[in-house]
Write an enzyme that holds these catalytic residues in place. Structure first.
Site, short mmCIF file in Angstrom:
data_model
loop_
_atom_site.label_atom_id
_atom_site.label_comp_id
_atom_site.label_asym_id
_atom_site.label_seq_id
_atom_site.Cartn_x
_atom_site.Cartn_y
_atom_site.Cartn_z
N SER A 181 5.13 -9.70 -12.09
CA SER A 181 6.38 -10.41 -12.37
C SER A 181 7.00 -10.94 -11.07
O SER A 181 6.34 -11.67 -10.33
CB SER A 181 7.34 -9.47 -13.12
N ASP A 320 4.44 -11.50 -18.83
CA ASP A 320 4.91 -10.64 -17.75
C ASP A 320 3.95 -9.50 -17.42
O ASP A 320 3.66 -8.64 -18.24
CB ASP A 320 6.26 -10.06 -18.17
#
Length: 493
Positions: A181, A320
């Site tokens: 991320s 993510d």
């Protein structure tokens, strides 16, 4: 036991207000001298490590060096060199002083490094070049290496820039770095720049300019709540169409980007120059930052042999990386022989449960809390496993699976660098940054790293010496054999 004097409070203020690491270190050493910690360092005997074993190893290496017995040195090192020989990496040894550890342990590490340099420099009429090379290959592989893992954390991920800045200034960035991320952005910056360029990319002004409008509201009823175009344009500007193997050739760093599947029955992936050399870094980072609901899933891209950009893993979308592989330690261990980890942790789901100092866990209270955390984690995973079996709706099942994955991860390493646990930090998670917020987060990252610098240097000194000397031997071999080489980038993993 520490000796408390009025002078300690003044030194502690110097430490708290230090503007840079040299100032911090100097004040910390003064604190150790005044508090009695230096006396503790000089005491060889301790229940926390096998001082007899370490002392004997030092004496044997010194004797072999005095006799110029290179084969003897090689034999001593082969006998059992590893990062925690005699429990010298015991966290219980960390809470007694601000800088350093037992002097005997430091002497042992320095003696090993001296021995390795002695073997490397040995007259090759006595020790054949290929014997040296074989020794360093075997020892490097057996000893392993450290990695730096940068967690997710959305806007809090700017904290990683301060951590990396501090490590880079001390020349302590490991050769293996992962990011998930927000951490994927910083990892990619490291991997796509030479060391001399990296400092400028970690400046508050640079980061603010690039990510001022990363969060742009899209609206309800759309594919995602945020419009990803501003973030995508920034990533393209930063990384263009560079692939993972091109990045390794440039920086010599093994960067790894975690991505999670957007559907069931798929495992998380860690993209890098070994497993996905032609994958395009921009799309990998974009996927790793695609927080579900907030950003839409991403199709990965790769560069084919003709240089054209084509789909990578067609018909799959990714989101993510921190959802399933915030800290992909197992994958890094398998790929690179990693056996020691440095973690910069900003994931808001993890920070409350991560001890600020691993030595805290040696107390009865710390051990109790650790046990309670493990029980809660196991029970939660079991509950979500049962719930997932009962639910038939695909979307609900996927959501349950993702939550289970978040709970079931390991969020700590051997050395954990954490931001200050302040509520004001939580407001920055999904907010567009300001110059003040960026400057504060980078400064927090630097300061949080300073207390670990000495420990990181001690834990990586032997492995980095092994890899540096092995790379020099491989470079020399390639030069003599007439092969063109980017040998500074030679794989020694």
């Amino acid at each position: 036991m520490a000796i408390f004097t009025p002078g300690l409070s003044a030194i502690e203020k110097e430490i708290a207000n230090a503007a840079d690491y040299p100032t911090y270190r100097e004040a910390s050493l003064a604190h150790d001298a005044l508090s009695g910690a230096d006396a503790w360092k000089n005491e060889v005997v301790s229940q926390h490590y096998d001082y007899r074993l370490i002392r004997k190893r030092v004496e044997r290496m010194q004797a072999a060096r005095k006799l110029q017995d290179v084969y003897g040195l090689m034999s001593i090192i082969h006998e059992g060199l590893h990062g925690n020989l005699g429990n010298i990496a015991n966290p219980a040894l960390l809470g007694h002083c601000r800088i350093g550890t037992k002097n005997l342990i430091q002497t042992f590490i320095d003696e090993v490094v001296t021995a390795l340099n002695t073997i490397y420099e040995a007259d090759e009429s006595l020790v054949d070049f290929y014997e040296k090379k074989r020794f360093f290959e075997e020892t490097t592989y057996a000893f392993g290496q450290s990695c730096l893992m940068l967690s997710g954390g959305a806007g809090l991920g700017i904290f990683h820039a301060g951590v990396v800045k501090s490590l880079n200034q001390q020349n302590l960035l490991p050769g293996v770095i992962s990011g998930a991320s927000a951490g994927a952005i910083i990892a990619a910056l490291i991997g796509t720049r030479e060391q001399s360029e990296l400092e400028a990319c970690l400046a508050p002004e640079f980061i603010l300019e690039k990510f001022r409008y990363w969060r742009h509201w899209s609206g309800f009823g759309k594919k995602s709540l945020f419009d990803s175009r501003a973030l995508e344009n920034t990533l393209i500007e930063l990384f263009d169409i560079m692939t993972f193997d091109e990045a390794f050739a440039l920086s010599g760093k093994h960067i790894n980007v975690s991505v999670s599947p957007a559907d069931l029955h798929q495992q998380s992936r860690v993209l890098n120059a070994k497993t996905s050399p032609r994958a395009v870094i921009t799309q990998a980072v974009r996927a790793s930052t695609a927080v579900p609901v907030f950003f839409s899933p991403v199709q990965l891209k790769a560069k084919n042999l003709l240089g054209d950009i084509v789909p990578y893993i067609p018909n799959r979308r990714f989101v993510d990386g921190s959802m399933m592989a915030d800290l992909p330690y197992k994958q890094l261990s398998r790929l690179y022989g990693v056996n020691h980890s440095i973690v910069s942790q900003t994931n808001p789901l993890a920070i409350p449960f991560v001890p600020a100092n691993r030595s805290e866990e040696t107390s009865i209270t710390g051990l109790t809390f650790r046990h309670v955390r493990q029980l809660a984690k196991s029970n939660s995973v079991f509950a979500f496993d049962v719930l997932e079996k009962w639910v038939n709706h695909r979307g609900t099942k996927l959501a349950i699976h993702k939550v289970r994955s978040i709970i079931d991860q390991q969020y700590v390493g051997n050395i954990n660098i954490l931001p200050q646990r302040q509520l004001r930090s939580l407001t920055q998670i999904m907010a567009n940054p300001t110059l003040e917020s960026v400057t504060n987060l980078i400064s927090d990252g630097e300061r949080a790293t300073w207390e670990h610098i000495d420990n990181i240097e001690r834990n990586t000194k032997i492995s980095e010496t092994l890899r540096r000397l092995l790379a020099k031997l491989k470079e020399r071999e390639a030069r003599v054999s007439g092969h063109a080489t980017s040998s500074a980038r030679t794989e020694s993993t």
